[in-house]
Design a protein around this motif. Sequence first.
Motif, PDB file in Angstrom:
ATOM      1  N   UNK A 106      -2.032  56.087 -26.098  1.00 39.79           N
ATOM      2  CA  UNK A 106      -1.031  55.411 -26.101  1.00 39.79           C
ATOM      3  C   UNK A 106      -0.953  53.912 -26.349  1.00 39.79           C
ATOM      4  N   UNK A 107      -1.851  53.266 -25.484  1.00 41.87           N
ATOM      5  CA  UNK A 107      -2.307  51.991 -25.687  1.00 41.87           C
ATOM      6  C   UNK A 107      -3.719  51.596 -26.116  1.00 41.87           C
ATOM      7  N   UNK A 109      -7.190  49.018 -27.452  1.00 42.84           N
ATOM      8  CA  UNK A 109      -7.861  48.116 -27.308  1.00 42.84           C
ATOM      9  C   UNK A 109      -6.987  46.670 -27.722  1.00 42.84           C
ATOM     10  N   UNK A 110      -6.364  46.856 -29.038  1.00 44.58           N
ATOM     11  CA  UNK A 110      -5.632  45.895 -29.501  1.00 44.58           C
ATOM     12  C   UNK A 110      -4.353  45.626 -28.872  1.00 44.58           C
ATOM     13  N   UNK A 111      -3.668  46.445 -27.958  1.00 44.50           N
ATOM     14  CA  UNK A 111      -2.486  46.322 -27.336  1.00 44.50           C
ATOM     15  C   UNK A 111      -2.787  45.578 -26.125  1.00 44.50           C
ATOM     16  N   UNK A 112      -4.237  45.524 -25.686  1.00 42.58           N
ATOM     17  CA  UNK A 112      -4.602  45.009 -24.514  1.00 42.58           C
ATOM     18  C   UNK A 112      -5.051  45.821 -23.573  1.00 42.58           C
ATOM     19  N   UNK A 113      -5.201  46.913 -23.795  1.00 41.86           N
ATOM     20  CA  UNK A 113      -5.835  47.806 -22.628  1.00 41.86           C
ATOM     21  C   UNK A 113      -7.090  48.374 -22.936  1.00 41.86           C
ATOM     22  N   UNK A 114      -7.946  48.327 -22.034  1.00 37.53           N
ATOM     23  CA  UNK A 114      -9.353  49.173 -22.105  1.00 37.53           C
ATOM     24  C   UNK A 114      -9.630  49.876 -20.748  1.00 37.53           C
ATOM     25  N   UNK A 115     -10.298  51.080 -21.045  1.00 34.86           N
ATOM     26  CA  UNK A 115     -10.580  51.954 -19.981  1.00 34.86           C
ATOM     27  C   UNK A 115     -12.089  51.783 -19.749  1.00 34.86           C
ATOM     28  N   UNK A 191       0.223  50.634 -15.509  1.00 33.95           N
ATOM     29  CA  UNK A 191      -0.439  49.886 -16.931  1.00 33.95           C
ATOM     30  C   UNK A 191       0.585  49.484 -17.891  1.00 33.95           C
ATOM     31  N   UNK A 192       1.695  49.998 -18.034  1.00 35.21           N
ATOM     32  CA  UNK A 192       2.795  49.655 -19.345  1.00 35.21           C
ATOM     33  C   UNK A 192       3.401  48.353 -18.682  1.00 35.21           C
TER      34      UNK A 192
END
Length: 726
Positions: A106-107, A109-115, A191-192
């Motif tokens: 859904x999100x 790395x480019x969207x700003x999320x990393x697990x 997160x969103x």
Amino acid sequence: MAAPGSRSCSLSGLLPAQTSLEYALLDAVTPQEKDSLVYQYLQKVDGWEQDLSVPEFPEGLQWLNTEGPISVYKDLCGKVVVLDFFTYCCINCIHLLPDLHTLEHTYSDKDGLLVVGVHSAKFPNEKVLDSIKSAVLRYNITHPVVNDADASLWQDLEVSCWPTLVILGPRGNMLFSLMGEGHKDKLFLYTSIALKYYKDRGQIREKTIGIKLYKDSLPPSPLLFPGKVIVDHVTNRLVIADTGHHRILVVWKNGQIQYSIGGPNPGRKDGTFSESTFNSPQGVAIMNNVIYVADTENHLIRKIDLEAEIVSTVAGIGIQGTDKEGGAKGEQQPISSPWDVVLGTSGSEIQRNDILWIAMAGTHQIWALLLDSGKLPKKNELKKGTCLRFAGSGNEENRNNAYPHKAGFAQPSGLSLASEEPWSCLFVADSESSTVRTVSLKDGAVKHLIGGERDPMNLFAFGDVDGVGISAKLQHPLGVTWDKKRSLLYVADSYNHKIKVVDPKTKNCLTLAGTGDASNVISSSFTESTFNEPGGLCIGENGRLLYVADTNNHQIKVMDLETKTISVLPVIRSENSVVDGPVLPDKQKTLPKLPKSAPSISLSPVTASPGQTLQFKLRLDLPSGTKLTEGVPSCWFLTAEGNEWLFQGQISSGEIESIFNQPTISVQIPGDCLSLEATVSIRVFLYYCSADSSACMMKGILFSQPLQITDTQQSCIAPVELKYVF
């Protein structure tokens, strides 16, 4: 190391504010109300005088799926980060992975999320990087994973359970924590809104993290993490749960595939063999041309009809269930991570296989699926198709009790049945308590056999000790099988990389095979051969053979209990096999040409019989003052002109990473040989350079091994040393 102007502290610092938020969310009705509450919470937390900052990852930790180590305050700055504190044996951690996969789709790395996975081991075996690598592959983890073997970050943050998620803001500031599984809605909500909040403030950066997937570096293999294996005693066929390829294989005893059903990708679909799919299947049972499958990550029990060539669902609804009682008709009954299945009888006087017993790892219980109308101990008549709990409270414990519903299991993962007197029981490999238990088929009483300790809440009583009863110690056993001929129980002591044998009469437990090293050595001796997290095993050939699913070696090993020899079952696709989700063809490496100056060495002929394994040990020396060239892999290749059948289903090429630790090359003679004479050629290519790297060179060499094949059983073949000094 915390960022300047911040305070480094534990998760408890979040507790008051997050608890207030979660109470407020209970009263919220619309999605807009929930979004607004989380946004207001972030305004409050972000406005604290000092951040609750996560400590920096310690230096020297081992990383997977990245181009190098990651820093919280350099690489992750400007990202919303989800830290997943997990250990790969934990069923709750496994249950969480689909939520993380969905979040990552859904999100990006480019969207700003990393697990980032923070592996914090429970068992000693789980601290080993190679073991974590296997888990990363098995569960298709594609985000960065750090091996925090000493649990330093876990301790700094005072994490208390597996799994725990910690959500960070773009300054390494802790925002939320989620403990345990089952928080998908909160995970996505938090997160969103965090991404929106920090994007509104211009604090999200688009820079990407260097991802280098470990799975991309591996050669193809006929099997991938096979979890379980069973024998059809009528036809001597084997049924293999090829777990990593998401398929079920039916193979003849010579290794030729008759049916391949499902794969190579996960899915959940019934129908013909050409359209059916599975998701990480584990346990298998076969009777009268019907196979029952524990389709673990689909939370289903599947039925394969080999005559009609149809796959159907007989229990489960396809999503993880939380019901710990059951009682509905199978296909309407939610279940959770079934890990093994075994066919058995109900309490009826007629001995018939009318019950499918299920190791329900997800709810820590033993369940039953009635294949015909019948009774369970202390139960009224039950209708055909009923699926219900038989033993286990659902609490994760090592609790034995005469009342089956008051007993407690901890991730039961292996089952075997001894229906005859005086046993009349199920044997259970209870992985998280590191025990083997018995469940009476007469009254459901749960008793201890070996391993663990007396405190039912202590799930850390593991080790590697031969002994009697509670003095014996195991480490996360995943499989058991009953040897009716000898009245012995064999145990896959998975994290000790051993096969053990138990006399249930005396409760004496001894090591049968394996050294304790996680490797792949096939020796003339059981105790010198090695395994790597064996997950399942079964008896075949009227008690002569013990088949072992050597999971992390991607093999089925065959132990001859009479001759005390071990071989590897070659898995071969025959021309008339019924394949649907196809057997993946090996990607053959292009065979380089040897230089004209390459020496050619003929070896003395060797005589071998089908099933035996030849081993070639490379012993090559480079010229003085040189070293292998970095970044250019030296390699070896096996060929047999006109006799390519010799290598079907086997690894025929590999790399040489160090001149000081050169590989041993193994070739198993297939059960069905198309010729009695062949020549095995071993080509080796070494790329090396001078110590100052001013000049680089390549040398090649050819070894030719004449081979004579005979039906007469040969004594153990000594390894062939391939020596040469360049």
